[in-house]
Motif scaffolding. Structure first.
Motif, mmCIF file in Angstrom:
data_model
loop_
_atom_site.group_PDB
_atom_site.id
_atom_site.type_symbol
_atom_site.label_atom_id
_atom_site.label_comp_id
_atom_site.label_asym_id
_atom_site.label_seq_id
_atom_site.Cartn_x
_atom_site.Cartn_y
_atom_site.Cartn_z
ATOM 1 N N ALA A 204 0.825 -1.208 0.000
ATOM 2 C CA ALA A 204 0.000 0.000 0.000
ATOM 3 C C ALA A 204 0.861 1.261 0.000
ATOM 4 O O ALA A 204 0.596 2.222 -0.745
ATOM 5 N N LEU B 138 -5.160 -6.339 2.880
ATOM 6 C CA LEU B 138 -4.526 -5.020 2.981
ATOM 7 C C LEU B 138 -5.506 -3.940 3.419
ATOM 8 O O LEU B 138 -5.099 -2.898 3.936
ATOM 9 N N LYS B 139 -6.802 -4.202 3.149
ATOM 10 C CA LYS B 139 -7.875 -3.251 3.488
ATOM 11 C C LYS B 139 -7.633 -1.883 2.839
ATOM 12 O O LYS B 139 -7.674 -0.844 3.492
ATOM 13 N N VAL B 140 -7.386 -1.931 1.531
ATOM 14 C CA VAL B 140 -7.225 -0.705 0.765
ATOM 15 C C VAL B 140 -8.312 -0.654 -0.304
ATOM 16 O O VAL B 140 -8.938 -1.668 -0.633
ATOM 17 N N ASP B 141 -8.528 0.518 -0.840
ATOM 18 C CA ASP B 141 -9.457 0.681 -1.960
ATOM 19 C C ASP B 141 -8.826 0.008 -3.181
ATOM 20 O O ASP B 141 -7.725 0.377 -3.589
ATOM 21 N N LEU C 262 -6.374 -7.273 -1.739
ATOM 22 C CA LEU C 262 -6.477 -5.813 -1.662
ATOM 23 C C LEU C 262 -7.554 -5.391 -0.673
ATOM 24 O O LEU C 262 -7.334 -4.516 0.179
ATOM 25 N N ARG C 263 -8.719 -6.012 -0.756
ATOM 26 C CA ARG C 263 -9.876 -5.584 0.029
ATOM 27 C C ARG C 263 -9.839 -6.081 1.473
ATOM 28 O O ARG C 263 -10.112 -5.314 2.408
ATOM 29 N N ALA D 102 1.241 4.077 -3.030
ATOM 30 C CA ALA D 102 1.032 5.509 -2.790
ATOM 31 C C ALA D 102 2.233 6.326 -3.268
ATOM 32 O O ALA D 102 2.077 7.378 -3.922
ATOM 33 N N VAL E 296 -6.864 1.756 -6.130
ATOM 34 C CA VAL E 296 -5.559 2.416 -6.032
ATOM 35 C C VAL E 296 -4.599 1.878 -7.091
ATOM 36 O O VAL E 296 -3.562 2.480 -7.357
#
Length: 337
Positions: A127, A164-167, A160-161, A131, A170
């Motif tokens: 993540a 990592l719990k990210v949108d 991912l979801r 970024a 990205v």
């Protein structure tokens, strides 16, 4: 007078030819990837089919969806295929059963190029790397994946979801087949990929800067992979042949796990178009050691979880009401020591 003596012989030949014609060759569908390794070992060792059985008709596919359509259309007697396509085919009323598992937790996410340079080799923070990449490059990193509905794509989305719990937006996901993913990585047309062996070992050798970001259960715990699928009609008409297939499957799995060097030339002939060096194929087999899992009972719960997740994503339109109905574990239970 001569015809009196020839007639019985001609009749015997006719019966013999009729019997051979009646014994149809099995039509076996597969993808030329590591998750079908048991098939390749069985073919190479000559152990796949009983003695006297005609040589199988092999049908190679480049994607799971294409193989799924063949199953739905009533083609193929046997398939070495991802559990995702197997679910779709069964939900659309194809008469198929999973009789063995091939491999589990087989997906890896590999980063290359600039994205890889932002990752700590010991503890990669994907993540944070994404970024930084987006900020410095002015665009999202591109991640190659198999088509929607395929197990590797589902594993990527789950990672991912849920891990990592990210949108998931990205990154820009590029959906491709196996050959296209390999080419995209080689040309650095993408920045990462959710891939299978032997592509993982191939990329790690060819591109020294490549890094494995996550592997196996880190992406999707208890994720089912590829399976041995047979027609219910074959089970009904030739249960002894299905039993032989499963017995051979267990022997092939044992060779892959315990004698990888012996299995290597058999697998090499089929994966990567038969062009991969032996050291790459051997590395891929050895790296997959803990993932080769033939017991279909161990993937039933994971299959239900995978199906529910794919339904939530909208990549699985037809849900199988009873996941257990996809499995026939009797042959494995008889074969297992």
């Amino acid at each position: 007078m001569l015809s009196r003596y020839l007639a019985p012989s001609l009749f015997a030949l006719s019966v013999s030819f009729s019997a051979q014609a009646a014994e149809q060759a099995l039509e076996i569908g597969y993808l030329p990837i590591m998750p079908a390794a048991q098939l390749f070992v069985g073919l190479g060792s000559g152990d796949l089919l009983p003695e006297g059985q005609p040589e199988p008709k092999l049908v190679q596919f480049q994607s799971g969806p294409a193989l799924t359509q063949a199953l739905i259309a009533g083609q193929l007697d046997v398939a070495y295929v991802g559990i995702g396509p197997a679910l779709v085919a069964k939900a659309k009323e194809a008469d198929v059963k999973v009789v063995a598992s091939n491999i589990v937790e087989q997906v890896s996410v590999v980063a290359i190029g600039d994205l890889a340079s932002y990752l700590d080799a010991d503890k990669p923070d994907f993540a944070a790397a994404v970024a930084k990449f987006t900020q410095e490059k002015g665009h999202k990193p591109k991640v190659a994946s198999y088509p929607k509905g395929a197990v590797p794509e589902a594993a990527l989305q789950y990672w991912l979801r849920n891990m990592l719990k990210v949108d998931p937006t990205v990154v820009e996901v590029i959906y491709q087949g196996e050959a296209q993913i390999q080419q995209a990585l080689s040309n650095q047309a993408v920045d990462a990929a959710a891939i299978l062996e032997p592509t993982v070992s191939q990329i790690l050798k060819r591109q020294p800067d490549a890094k494995i970001v996550a592997h196996g259960g880190e992406l999707f715990p208890n994720e089912p992979g590829s399976v041995l699928l047979v027609r219910e009609s074959l089970i009904e008409s030739k249960p002894e042949l299905v039993q032989h297939l499963v017995n051979a499957h267990l022997r092939a799995t044992a060779m892959l796990r315990d004698e990888p060097a012996k299995a290597t030339p058999y697998v090499q002939k089929y994966v990567g178009g038969g062009r991969l060096p032996k050291d790459i194929v051997l590395a891929a087999i050895e790296r997959s050691h803990d993932q080769f899992q033939p017991d279909p009972r161990k993937i039933i719960d994971g299959t239900a979880q995978l199906q529910d997740f794919q339904v939530s994503l909208g990549t699985l339109a037809t849900k199988l009401a009873d996941v257990q109905s996809l499995f026939d574990v009797r042959f494995y239970e008889k074969a297992a020591p």
